[in-house]
Scaffold this motif. Structure first.
Motif, PDB file in Angstrom:
ATOM      1  N   GLY B 289      37.160  36.603  42.436  1.00 37.85           N
ATOM      2  CA  GLY B 289      37.551  38.009  42.369  1.00 37.85           C
ATOM      3  C   GLY B 289      37.266  38.701  43.686  1.00 37.85           C
ATOM      4  N   HIS B 290      36.206  38.332  44.282  1.00 38.10           N
ATOM      5  CA  HIS B 290      35.809  38.923  45.566  1.00 38.10           C
ATOM      6  C   HIS B 290      36.865  38.648  46.622  1.00 38.10           C
ATOM      7  N   ARG B 293      39.890  40.929  46.132  1.00 42.57           N
ATOM      8  CA  ARG B 293      39.559  42.311  46.521  1.00 42.57           C
ATOM      9  C   ARG B 293      39.480  42.424  48.045  1.00 42.57           C
ATOM     10  N   GLN B 294      38.860  41.400  48.644  1.00 42.47           N
ATOM     11  CA  GLN B 294      38.726  41.391  50.096  1.00 42.47           C
ATOM     12  C   GLN B 294      40.101  41.341  50.766  1.00 42.47           C
ATOM     13  N   ASP B 316      38.152  43.321  36.695  1.00 39.78           N
ATOM     14  CA  ASP B 316      37.730  44.714  36.857  1.00 39.78           C
ATOM     15  C   ASP B 316      37.464  45.000  38.329  1.00 39.78           C
ATOM     16  N   LYS B 317      37.149  46.236  38.631  1.00 42.36           N
ATOM     17  CA  LYS B 317      36.923  46.705  40.000  1.00 42.36           C
ATOM     18  C   LYS B 317      38.082  46.329  40.913  1.00 42.36           C
ATOM     19  N   TRP B 318      39.253  46.476  40.400  1.00 38.71           N
ATOM     20  CA  TRP B 318      40.485  46.215  41.148  1.00 38.71           C
ATOM     21  C   TRP B 318      40.729  47.391  42.079  1.00 38.71           C
ATOM     22  N   PRO B 319      40.888  47.175  43.380  1.00 34.17           N
ATOM     23  CA  PRO B 319      41.047  48.316  44.296  1.00 34.17           C
ATOM     24  C   PRO B 319      42.450  48.927  44.221  1.00 34.17           C
TER      25      PRO B 319
END
Lengths: 181, 393
Positions: B289-290, B293-294, B316-319
């Motif tokens: 996931g990182h 996002r990166q 989750d924490k999708w930008p």
């Protein structure tokens, strides 16, 4: 507070209140990449229904466009449905309803309409049935009320596979194993 | 026949099964000559993909010799063919758009229910990859049943070795489509997360498509070396701040296109019990996931994000703000293998694409369980395992 009902464009089977009088309605549309006339002709021959309706063991055509459907029921039993054709429009629609001799009170119709931009045909089947009572009713309830929507969906998808791919998909790799799930 | 069979988490064995038979008219039966273990097979091995049953035969990268054909097959006995991992009818709306992996007719109708509920429409079918994608027996076996054999398999000319063409079944077209989805323009910088098999083919493809600069990101030295061999610059994320490096390597604007090949490489389709599965993957999954996002934060404004790595559930924490405010385009999807095989075969013949560099180990079918274990535990040295059911030459 009650609101006046709007009349949106969704079919009855997609509305939250999907009852029509005593009848429950299930249905489904599929897009099939074949011409209308070909799909109509295949469905119009009721003896072929068992090729995609797996609950239907056989259909015998009798006098006056009446058909006798033999439907598989749990525990090796069978239910007989007698139907007569109604509202058949060449290459557009086929309707049927149960007769007084039938163990199930049901009516159904399938329509064939051109999909936009040459995508083929939209086939819509809608089946209404009256939830039955009595011993036979309980048996039929198992068949039809368990998940009639799922059954209708599976049947239409098998019809699509048969018409487009010419065969019904199976994950089996020998003829003696079951190929669905 | 003998076949590599899934029995549970970290438990695969070579068992005896009945030989496959012709069932549908368009079927063919192959005698398998080469079959690879895919990175996504390791997710089955780890037991994180739902819809598996003990006794399932694995394998979706395979080729072989035609030994039997159904009446509607166009293949002939004796032909050598490579088989796409996607089982596609070639006749439906999606196949006509060449969106083969979206085919409506490969997955048996009952098997379609779970993914239809989860994704809104059902998934297509694949070999040896759970009952969510059809429950088809895979090709890590002596023989395999191939449906729709008139449209899927590609016939291999005499004189070409198995190892040259085997990867047409999945990872080469998957890397190629990943680069195509990045919509590369001349002068572009393309950053590729993950120098596994798909990432390495994406690097080669991006170079062929005219990228001015390709940057591969990984932490396994051996895999980064392979990327370098194809002209990529490399970043080891254990030693370097990736986003800062990418900004500095692009004059401060960020890469024009980014490719996330970290996910499950090809077809890790997760369609049930989603949150649990995501949690189950959190050890490697958190990195995964990182990476995405990166990639979203690294890509330049108006840039393109290509996702061949598969995310089956939810993240989750999708930008989301970055996607909107920077005007990013995102493309993903299972590979439309049949769309690419003929063109890529020609490129292999012409020497444009190197396929054999990847293979680190060749084993017999009986040695497959050991192949799984090592491919899983020793990723730096075991870059790709090819099984030879007829024995290693």
């Amino acid at each position: 507070m009650a609101h006046d009902q709007t009349h949106d464009d969704a079919p009855k089977r997609a509305q939250r209140d999907d009852k029509d009088g005593d009848y429950a309605i299930v249905g489904r549309s599929v897009l099939i990449n074949r011409p209308r006339s070909e799909l109509f002709a295949y469905w119009r021959d009721f003896t072929k229904l068992p090729t995609f309706m797996h609950a239907v063991e056989s259909v015998a055509i009798g006098d006056g466009e009446r058909s006798t459907w033999t439907i598989k029921a749990p525990a090796g039993q069978h239910v007989t449905l007698e139907t007569e054709l109604v509202d058949v429009i060449e290459n557009e629609a086929i309707g049927w309803r149960s007769t007084e001799h039938s163990q199930i009170k049901t009516t159904g119709h399938v329509t064939f309409t051109d999909a936009p931009a040459g995508r083929g045909t939209i086939v819509t089947a809608e089946i209404a049935y009256e939830p039955p009572g009595g011993d036979v009713g309980r048996l039929i309830a198992k068949l039809f009320q368990a998940e009639p929507n799922i059954q209708a969906r599976h049947e239409l998808k098998r019809f699509k596979q048969l018409m487009e791919a010419g065969e019904v998909a199976t994950g089996a790799y020998t003829n003696s194993t079951d190929g669905e799930v | 026949m003998r076949a590599l069979t899934w029995h549970g988490t970290n438990d695969v064995r070579v068992d005896t099964h009945p030989d496959p038979e012709i069932i549908n008219p368009r079927d063919a039966i192959l005698k398998v000559t080469s079959t690879a273990i895919c990175g996504s097979d390791l997710h089955l091995y780890d037991g994180v993909i739902p819809g598996m049953k003990s006794g399932d035969i694995l394998g979706h990268e395979f080729m072989g010799e035609v030994v039997e054909v159904g009446p509607k097959s166009t293949l002939q006995k004796g032909q050598r063919v490579v088989v796409p991992f996607t089982i596609s009818c070639g006749k439906c709306f999606f196949c006509e758009q060449q969106q083969y992996s979206a085919c409506d007719n490969g997955n048996p109708v009952v098997n379609q229910d779970a993914s239809e509920m989860l994704y809104g429409q059902p998934m297509g079918a694949a070999f040896g990859y759970s009952h969510l994608t059809g429950g088809y027996a895979g090709g890590q076996a002596e023989y395999v049943r191939v449906p729709f054999s008139d449209v899927g398999p590609i016939v291999i000319p005499d004189g070409m070795a198995d190892d040259d063409v085997l990867f047409l079944s999945d990872i080469l077209p998957t890397g190629w489509m990943a680069a195509e989805n990045a919509q590369i323009q001349p002068g572009d910088t393309v950053a590729v997360w993950g120098a596994g098999p798909v990432g390495l083919f994406a690097v080669q493809s991006a170079v062929l498509m005219g990228a001015a600069q390709v940057i591969a990101i990984d932490h396994f030295p051996r895999r980064l070396e392979l990327a370098q061999k194809f002209g990529a610059k490399i970043i080891n994320f254990e030693e370097t701040h990736v986003r800062e490096a990418l900004m500095e390597m692009t004059g401060g604007i960020g890469p024009d296109a980014v490719i996330d090949a970290v996910g499950m490489e090809a077809h890790g389709w997760v369609a049930d019990n989603v949150l649990d599965v995501i949690k189950q993957k959190m050890a490697p999954g958190a990195d995964r996931g990182h990476a995405l996002r990166q990639a979203l934060l690294a890509v330049r404004k108006g840039g393109r994000v290509s996702v061949p790595g598969v995310y089956g559930g939810m993240l989750d924490k999708w930008p989301l703000g970055a996607m909107m405010e920077k005007g990013i385009q995102i493309k993903g999807g299972q590979t439309h293998v049949q769309k690419y095989t003929a063109d890529l075969l020609r490129r292999i013949q012409d020497g444009e694409i190197d396929t054999t560099f990847l293979i680190s180990h060749r084993l017999s079918l009986e040695e497959a369980p050991e192949g799984y274990k090592n491919f899983h535990d020793k990723q730096n040295e075991w870059t790709k395992v090819v099984l030879k059911p007829g024995g290693v030459a």
